[in-house]
Write an enzyme that holds these catalytic residues in place. Structure first.
Site, PDB file in Angstrom:
ATOM      1  CB  CYS A 190      16.220   6.886  -4.515  1.00 16.98           C
ATOM      2  SG  CYS A 190      16.177   8.076  -3.155  1.00 16.98           S
ATOM      3  CB  SER A 241      -3.465  -2.188   4.568  1.00 13.82           C
ATOM      4  OG  SER A 241      -3.070  -0.863   4.845  1.00 13.82           O
ATOM      5  CG  HIS A 272      15.795  12.243  -5.902  1.00 15.62           C
ATOM      6  ND1 HIS A 272      14.636  12.847  -5.476  1.00 15.62           N
ATOM      7  CD2 HIS A 272      16.086  11.283  -4.962  1.00 15.62           C
ATOM      8  CE1 HIS A 272      14.237  12.292  -4.343  1.00 15.62           C
ATOM      9  NE2 HIS A 272      15.092  11.338  -4.010  1.00 15.62           N
ATOM     10  CB  THR A 278      -0.931   0.030   1.229  1.00 18.38           C
ATOM     11  OG1 THR A 278      -0.135  -0.056   2.424  1.00 18.38           O
ATOM     12  CG2 THR A 278      -1.915  -1.131   1.182  1.00 18.38           C
TER      13      THR A 278
END
Length: 334
Positions: free
Chosen positions: A130, A42, A243, A13
């Site tokens: 990342c 969830s 980014h 989720t």
């Protein structure tokens, strides 16, 4: 090997989990059975996948029986808690958290750079940070011409890097500014609308943050450069997605801009986007919602004869997280 695979998605989720679901479908990953997992809160809700609604199950130590591959899109604490259950089930655990990235027996993989490392796994493969992924994809072609000794890097990180609540807070603050209402900051330390925050992560004893140190530690492991030194400053910027990174790389021997440009242009996962006559350079708006790292503004570093300055951008939710994890899994499919 099986032609189709049972896939468990831990954190179905969240922002990265939702992106993984979309990309599994987009990339036609050979899914036999999808097991979406999340918290008890969830459980019972539906996710849409390939035209079907699939019930989310609560993630427990018993959730992984029969899974071939487990994608982790949760925090490091839960990843550590469930890792042994995943590996004991016989599944490969591709984890997006920071929990195992620097473990000696866990490969840290960017498929365009070190796919061979993935095959050395002992049940767990780590997905890098990342900004590390985006930067490494951009500089790896240069490092192949001459190994990189050091980098000075500044990252300009979009608010979606802080999760789904980041863009919501930025947009709410923009609306409040336009209406002359009170500005509320809950996700970020300060107002992010019309502002930059030069602080991401927790401060360490050396006055860098843990986010800033990831590029040296993870970059060294991915690029197979044990002596790599990186000085990094991470900045949160009022951009929704993708980014941006400014990097000055210093190589062992001189590399010409022409040679570096050609290498980047031919490298997998890269797009040379660099034409000053057309004012063509990477930007978040043109690099969002896709998987290629755009590289431009290549020029000689004026402080070091072996240095090259560049600017790159990439979608941190896709290539910086979800896509990279799925690309790792694709190394193992038939």
């Amino acid at each position: 090997m099986k032609r189709k695979y049972n896939i468990a998605l831990l954190g179905a989720t969240g922002a990265v989990g939702q992106e993984m679901l979309s990309l599994l479908e987009e990339r036609n990953f050979p899914v036999n059975n999808l097991i979406p997992l999340a918290s008890a809160r969830s459980a019972g809700k539906d996710v849409d996948f390939c035209g079907e609604k699939i019930k989310i199950k609560e993630a427990t130590s018993n959730s992984f029986a029969g899974a071939d591959i487990v994608f982790g899109a949760v925090g490091s604490g839960l990843s550590r808690e469930l890792a042994s259950s995943i590996t004991n089930s016989g599944a490969i655990f591709i984890d997006n958290s920071s929990a195992f990235r620097m473990n000696d027996d866990v490969p840290l993989v960017v498929p365009e750079i070190n796919p061979e490392d993935a095959k050395k796994h002992k049940g767990i493969i780590a997905n890098p940070n990342c900004s590390t992924i985006i930067t490494a994809v951009a500089v790896n072609p240069i490092s192949k011409l001459s190994p990189i000794k050091s980098m000075v890097v500044s990252t300009y990180q979009a608010v979606s890097g802080a999760g789904a609540a980041g863009p919501q807070e930025l947009l709410a603050q923009v609306k409040a500014l336009l209406a002359n209402d009170e500005i509320k900051s809950n996700v970020f330390q300060y107002q992010i609308a019309e502002n930059l925050i030069p602080h991401i992560g927790s401060f360490l004893d050396n006055d860098y943050t843990d986010e800033e140190m990831k590029l040296q530690r993870e970059g060294s492991k991915i690029l197979h450069l044990p002596d790599l030194k990186v000085s990094c400053t991470c900045v949160r910027v009022p951009v929704i997605r993708s980014h941006s990174i400014s990097a000055c790389v210093v190589t062992e021997s001189q590399v010409s801009i022409e040679a570096a440009s050609k290498a980047i242009d031919k490298a997998p996962g890269c797009k040379l986007y660099d034409d000053k006559t057309k004012k063509q350079y990477p930007m978040p708006l043109i690099t969002s919602n896709q998987d290629i790292v755009y590289v431009g503004r290549l020029r000689k570093d004026l402080t070091n004869e072996n240095g090259i300055a560049l600017w790159c951008c990439g979608d941190q939710v896709r290539k910086g997280a979800a896509t990279n994890a799925i690309q790792i899994a694709e190394l193992f499919i038939d």
